[in-house]
Design a protein around this motif. Structure first.
Motif, PDB file in Angstrom:
ATOM      1  N   LEU A  28       9.039   1.908   2.726  1.00 47.42           N
ATOM      2  CA  LEU A  28       7.727   1.648   3.272  1.00 47.42           C
ATOM      3  C   LEU A  28       6.821   1.434   2.290  1.00 47.42           C
ATOM      4  CD1 LEU A  28       6.720   4.081   6.093  1.00 47.42           C
ATOM      5  CD2 LEU A  28       7.542   1.552   6.338  1.00 47.42           C
ATOM      6  N   ALA A  29       7.120   1.895   1.085  1.00 43.24           N
ATOM      7  CA  ALA A  29       6.160   2.129  -0.127  1.00 43.24           C
ATOM      8  C   ALA A  29       6.454   0.963  -0.820  1.00 43.24           C
ATOM      9  CB  ALA A  29       6.594   3.134  -1.179  1.00 43.24           C
ATOM     10  N   LEU A  36       2.814  -0.338  -2.165  1.00 45.28           N
ATOM     11  CA  LEU A  36       2.300   0.909  -2.817  1.00 45.28           C
ATOM     12  C   LEU A  36       2.911   1.068  -4.071  1.00 45.28           C
ATOM     13  CD1 LEU A  36       1.927   3.068   0.468  1.00 45.28           C
ATOM     14  CD2 LEU A  36       0.027   2.197  -0.962  1.00 45.28           C
ATOM     15  N   ALA A  37       4.065   0.709  -3.911  1.00 44.84           N
ATOM     16  CA  ALA A  37       5.236   0.970  -5.205  1.00 44.84           C
ATOM     17  C   ALA A  37       5.794  -0.428  -5.619  1.00 44.84           C
ATOM     18  CB  ALA A  37       6.085   2.138  -5.103  1.00 44.84           C
ATOM     19  N   GLN A  71      -3.738  -2.355  -9.936  1.00 43.00           N
ATOM     20  CA  GLN A  71      -4.301  -1.742  -8.565  1.00 43.00           C
ATOM     21  C   GLN A  71      -5.290  -2.414  -7.614  1.00 43.00           C
ATOM     22  OE1 GLN A  71      -3.031   1.161  -6.877  1.00 43.00           O
ATOM     23  NE2 GLN A  71      -1.469   1.306  -8.698  1.00 43.00           N
ATOM     24  N   ALA A  83      -4.515  -3.395  -3.937  1.00 43.85           N
ATOM     25  CA  ALA A  83      -5.254  -2.578  -2.661  1.00 43.85           C
ATOM     26  C   ALA A  83      -5.947  -3.848  -2.105  1.00 43.85           C
ATOM     27  CB  ALA A  83      -6.589  -1.860  -3.520  1.00 43.85           C
ATOM     28  N   ALA A  84      -6.239  -5.005  -2.590  1.00 44.01           N
ATOM     29  CA  ALA A  84      -7.103  -6.034  -1.910  1.00 44.01           C
ATOM     30  C   ALA A  84      -5.809  -6.777  -0.908  1.00 44.01           C
ATOM     31  CB  ALA A  84      -7.477  -7.056  -2.922  1.00 44.01           C
ATOM     32  N   ARG A 120      -3.350  -5.021   0.423  1.00 45.77           N
ATOM     33  CA  ARG A 120      -3.193  -4.267   1.551  1.00 45.77           C
ATOM     34  C   ARG A 120      -4.118  -4.295   2.551  1.00 45.77           C
ATOM     35  NH1 ARG A 120      -1.941  -0.503  -2.679  1.00 45.77           N
ATOM     36  NH2 ARG A 120      -3.816   0.551  -2.625  1.00 45.77           N
ATOM     37  N   ARG A 121      -5.580  -4.198   2.181  1.00 53.00           N
ATOM     38  CA  ARG A 121      -6.399  -4.453   3.076  1.00 53.00           C
ATOM     39  C   ARG A 121      -6.674  -5.789   3.995  1.00 53.00           C
ATOM     40  NH1 ARG A 121      -9.844  -3.302  -1.697  1.00 53.00           N
ATOM     41  NH2 ARG A 121     -10.839  -5.182  -2.475  1.00 53.00           N
ATOM     42  N   PHE A 165      -1.244   0.061   8.105  1.00 54.84           N
ATOM     43  CA  PHE A 165      -0.634   1.338   8.192  1.00 54.84           C
ATOM     44  C   PHE A 165      -0.785   2.368   9.200  1.00 54.84           C
ATOM     45  CE2 PHE A 165      -0.687  -0.078   3.596  1.00 54.84           C
ATOM     46  CZ  PHE A 165       0.599   0.228   3.148  1.00 54.84           C
ATOM     47  N   ARG A 201     -15.036  -2.008   7.091  1.00 59.99           N
ATOM     48  CA  ARG A 201     -15.929  -2.314   5.839  1.00 59.99           C
ATOM     49  C   ARG A 201     -14.918  -2.172   4.700  1.00 59.99           C
ATOM     50  NH1 ARG A 201     -21.215  -0.205   5.872  1.00 59.99           N
ATOM     51  NH2 ARG A 201     -22.080  -0.777   7.735  1.00 59.99           N
ATOM     52  N   ILE A 202     -13.827  -1.508   4.719  1.00 62.87           N
ATOM     53  CA  ILE A 202     -12.903  -1.425   3.562  1.00 62.87           C
ATOM     54  C   ILE A 202     -12.332  -2.895   3.226  1.00 62.87           C
ATOM     55  CG2 ILE A 202     -10.646  -0.623   2.657  1.00 62.87           C
ATOM     56  CD1 ILE A 202     -11.469   1.978   3.833  1.00 62.87           C
ATOM     57  N   ALA A 204      -4.482   3.883   0.762  1.00 59.87           N
ATOM     58  CA  ALA A 204      -3.299   3.067   1.161  1.00 59.87           C
ATOM     59  C   ALA A 204      -3.919   1.881   2.027  1.00 59.87           C
ATOM     60  CB  ALA A 204      -2.311   4.052   1.811  1.00 59.87           C
ATOM     61  N   LEU A 205      -4.978   2.342   2.683  1.00 64.12           N
ATOM     62  CA  LEU A 205      -5.228   1.336   3.715  1.00 64.12           C
ATOM     63  C   LEU A 205      -6.134   0.296   2.871  1.00 64.12           C
ATOM     64  CD1 LEU A 205      -7.132   3.156   6.649  1.00 64.12           C
ATOM     65  CD2 LEU A 205      -4.845   2.042   6.430  1.00 64.12           C
ATOM     66  N   GLY A 206      -6.391   0.372   1.615  1.00 62.83           N
ATOM     67  CA  GLY A 206      -6.809  -0.633   0.627  1.00 62.83           C
ATOM     68  C   GLY A 206      -8.220  -0.792   0.172  1.00 62.83           C
ATOM     69  N   ALA A 207      -8.625   0.586   0.373  1.00 65.62           N
ATOM     70  CA  ALA A 207      -9.935   0.649  -0.207  1.00 65.62           C
ATOM     71  C   ALA A 207      -9.995   0.691  -1.758  1.00 65.62           C
ATOM     72  CB  ALA A 207     -10.506   2.297   0.254  1.00 65.62           C
ATOM     73  N   TYR A 263     -14.859   1.413  -4.353  1.00 67.97           N
ATOM     74  CA  TYR A 263     -15.591   1.723  -3.221  1.00 67.97           C
ATOM     75  C   TYR A 263     -15.945   3.287  -2.712  1.00 67.97           C
ATOM     76  CZ  TYR A 263     -16.419   1.791   2.039  1.00 67.97           C
ATOM     77  OH  TYR A 263     -16.775   2.005   3.202  1.00 67.97           O
ATOM     78  N   ILE A 292       0.189   6.021  -2.775  1.00 72.15           N
ATOM     79  CA  ILE A 292       1.573   5.935  -2.044  1.00 72.15           C
ATOM     80  C   ILE A 292       1.632   7.662  -1.683  1.00 72.15           C
ATOM     81  CG2 ILE A 292       2.448   7.017  -4.206  1.00 72.15           C
ATOM     82  CD1 ILE A 292       5.160   5.262  -3.625  1.00 72.15           C
ATOM     83  N   LEU A 321       1.804   8.446   2.387  1.00 72.15           N
ATOM     84  CA  LEU A 321       3.199   8.369   2.894  1.00 72.15           C
ATOM     85  C   LEU A 321       3.580   9.809   3.088  1.00 72.15           C
ATOM     86  CD1 LEU A 321       4.688   5.258   1.650  1.00 72.15           C
ATOM     87  CD2 LEU A 321       3.752   5.756   3.921  1.00 72.15           C
TER      88      LEU A 321
END
Lengths: 254, 387
Positions: free
Chosen positions: A72-73, A78-79, A99, A103-104, A106-107, A112, A134-135, B301-304, B308, B380, B383
């Motif tokens: 999953l990571a 995430l990894a 990062q 992150a961009a 992912r959102r 998830f 908002r994120i 993880a949700l991307g924040a 922010y 990470i 998880l």
């Protein structure tokens, strides 16, 4: 509550993402992840190949420590894998730097769902969704967002004003699923969604996840220990010591 | 702000507790500021109200308590009068004496000897200006001690009698002692030890006096000159010519009795209070951020973005600090107005504004150090396997 996975599998939408056509969904190619553990390298993922098509919901099972979370990571940006290629929506994740870009990504493209929902305690169900919005989007697009339809879609319309502390485990997980869908992800990553639920609720939740993936053309990957819920999945793969074994493929449609 | 506001409302118990501490710090800060201003007023309000740019003390006078130690004469005054940019220069006598009113009340007085028709002469808000050799104009604050116009005051030991002819406008004190202005010549008569015993000094006494000394030279710089703004270079030339040591009005506060010790003590308490405030706020937000660690990892993880969450955390700290500092300041001002009469306490807008700003700013620094943790949270860890 429907426990069937009868559905209309919609064609994958073009999400105007980069990459060659036909490579939508998730593709892991020869992925290896080594985790440093006090100088000793542990191979959490060992030459893993896995493809999940848009609208397909795949379960990953296996004993603890087999590398399910690692899968999953790396699939969830995430990894970074030690070697191999992780491609989501035709985008090679190795091309994302730092990062901030991860992150961009992912959102914008990923959803998830965590164990027991992992909601923010201070927020009502509707606000959980608003925060996720908002994120991902600054300004006007997040303000005009209406969480009601999504909460209805997970049968939580009547609980929009409740905080996690006022919700049952199953309800929390439903809100968590709605939150994962807020930004119309292409790939949904689900981590042990039924760990805290009884059998009946587990069935409902996994059925809901499968249905949402099918209806919305989302590639779904669910890590689970719970063998009772596998009937809802299109395919089940098993991990053993970081390696992936195709255990069975379920064809759910005529 | 979306998350910040909702968390403030949700965890209102914890945040109110923290807010209470911030509010109490703000109250303490207002009271200290009031005490500090009050002591300054009590110490040097008599100097502050003088139209003086600087005081020239005899060269080599120890700064500590220099107003009582220094002795200058008319030659030095003449040298200063010859300097450019000097608009006004006059001898001034300062001494602290005990006295008794005609109904037996003990009073302490700071005797300021000034030329009755000079630039230092006090404007009497009540009664008349300095006139005859025995007339004095005293601080408004002495009214509370049974002194009125026409009260005769007898100086201890030398038994010279002086009569109150006027009151200054507002408090005029020096080293916590009320000021009595008297003609420079009368001051010199007393300083020379030739004041009449058991009687009031007369013009005849003054005419017989041959004494040209006083404590300091009060200087007023020409408008816009270096001397007027208290530049050290401007003093150097005059000091060389007149063999004096000149201090600007503000610097001269330190030469008044006890001033430096009092203000330093209070400043130190205030510095400690700011440091404690910043540390307490920092500690609170450290615990708060650690407590939310998993939640923050999920949001990451949700991307924040880290930015922010950082902005959100700082907004939360700002709201808490600003609102409770404001409440604390309001409560402090309210408490301050209940302070008993006679306590050196003065609420002044500027020091309170500065102190409030510092409380908020340093609190934010403390919070920022704590909230910076969000940038180190690994998404990470959201998880399950890494919990």
């Amino acid at each position: 509550m429907s426990t069937t996975v009868d559905h209309h599998r919609e064609p994958a939408q073009d999400r105007s993402a980069p990459g060659p056509a036909g490579s939508l969904g998730l593709h892991l190619r020869d992925v290896t992840l080594e985790v440093g553990d006090g100088g000793e390298k542990v191979r959490a993922l060992d030459h893993v190949d896995l493809s999940v098509a848009p609208g397909e919901f795949v379960a990953v099972i296996g004993p603890s420590g087999a590398g399910k979370s690692s899968l999953l990571a790396v699939a969830g940006a995430l990894a970074a894998p030690t070697s191999g290629v992780v491609e989501v929506l035709g985008q090679d994740l190795a091309g994302l730097r730092g990062q901030g870009q991860l992150a961009a990504f992912r959102r914008r493209h990923l959803g998830f769902v965590f164990q027991s929902g992992n909601l923010v305690p201070a927020l009502t169900a509707a606000d959980q969704l608003r925060l996720a919005r908002r994120i991902a989007h600054r300004g006007g697009r997040s303000r005009s967002f209406d969480p009601a339809p999504l909460l209805e879609a997970v049968d939580m319309g009547h609980r929009a004003g409740h905080r996690p502390g006022q919700l049952s485990g199953g309800e929390r997980q439903r809100v968590g699923i709605a939150r994962a869908l807020v930004n119309q992800p292409s790939l949904l990553l689900v981590d042990e969604p039924t760990a805290a639920l009884d059998r009946r609720r587990s069935q409902d939740i996994v059925a809901l996840l499968a249905r949402q993936c099918h209806q919305r053309g989302i590639a779904g990957v669910m890590v689970t220990h719970d063998h009772d819920v596998l009937d809802h999945c299109d395919r089940v793969v098993e991990m053993v010591d970081g390696r992936l074994v195709d255990r069975r493929s379920v064809t759910l449609r005529p | 702000m979306f998350l910040a506001l909702r968390e403030l409302a949700f965890a209102r118990g914890r945040f109110s507790l923290m807010g209470l501490v911030i509010g109490l710090i703000a109250i303490l800060m207002v009271l200290l500021s009031g005490l500090s201003s009050g002591l300054v007023n009590d110490g040097v309000s008599g100097l502050k109200s003088l139209p003086v740019s600087a005081f020239a003390f005899d060269e080599g006078t120890k700064t500590d308590n220099a107003f009582s130690r220094s002795v200058v004469d008319t030659d030095q005054l003449a040298a200063w009068r010859g300097q450019p940019d000097v608009a006004e220069a006059e001898l001034m006598g300062t001494s602290i004496m005990n006295a008794v009113t005609d109904d037996g009340q003990q009073v302490d007085l700071t005797m300021f000897g000034v030329e009755p028709d000079g630039f230092l002469a006090p404007e009497a808000a009540d009664g008349g200006a300095l006139d005859g050799p025995a007339g004095i104009v005293v601080s408004e604050s002495l009214r509370g001690e049974g002194i009125d116009l026409g009260t005769v005051i007898t100086l201890d030991r030398i038994n010279t009698e002086l009569e109150v002819v006027g009151f200054t406008e507002g408090q005029a004190t020096f080293g916590h002692v009320d000021i009595a202005y008297l003609p420079l010549a009368t001051w010199q008569l007393i300083a020379a030890g030739q004041a009449p015993d058991g009687a009031a000094p007369t013009d005849a006494h003054l005419a017989a006096l041959d004494f040209d000394q006083a404590s300091v030279i009060a200087l007023q710089g020409a408008e816009g000159s270096e001397l007027a703004v208290g530049s050290a270079e401007a003093f150097a030339a005059g000091d060389a010519a007149a063999t004096t040591t000149t201090l600007s009005l503000e610097e001269s506060f330190n030469a008044s009795p006890g001033y430096q010790a009092e203000t330093m003590t209070l400043s130190m308490i205030q510095v400690f209070l700011y440091a404690i405030g910043a540390l307490v706020v920092g500690a609170f937000f450290t615990v708060w951020t650690i407590q939310r660690g998993h939640e923050l990892a999920v949001l990451r993880a949700l991307g924040a973005s880290a930015g922010y969450l950082l902005r959100d955390g700082l907004a939360q700290a700002s709201i808490l600090l600003v609102s409770f500092t404001a409440l604390g300041v309001a409560a402090g001002v309210g408490l301050g107005s209940l302070m008993p009469e006679g306590m050196p306490f003065a609420l002044e807008a500027q020091p309170i504004a500065v102190a409030s700003a510092l409380t908020i700013l340093l609190g934010l620094v403390g919070a920022a150090v704590a909230v910076l943790r969000v940038t180190r949270i690994e998404p990470i860890s959201a998880l399950g396997g890494n919990r």
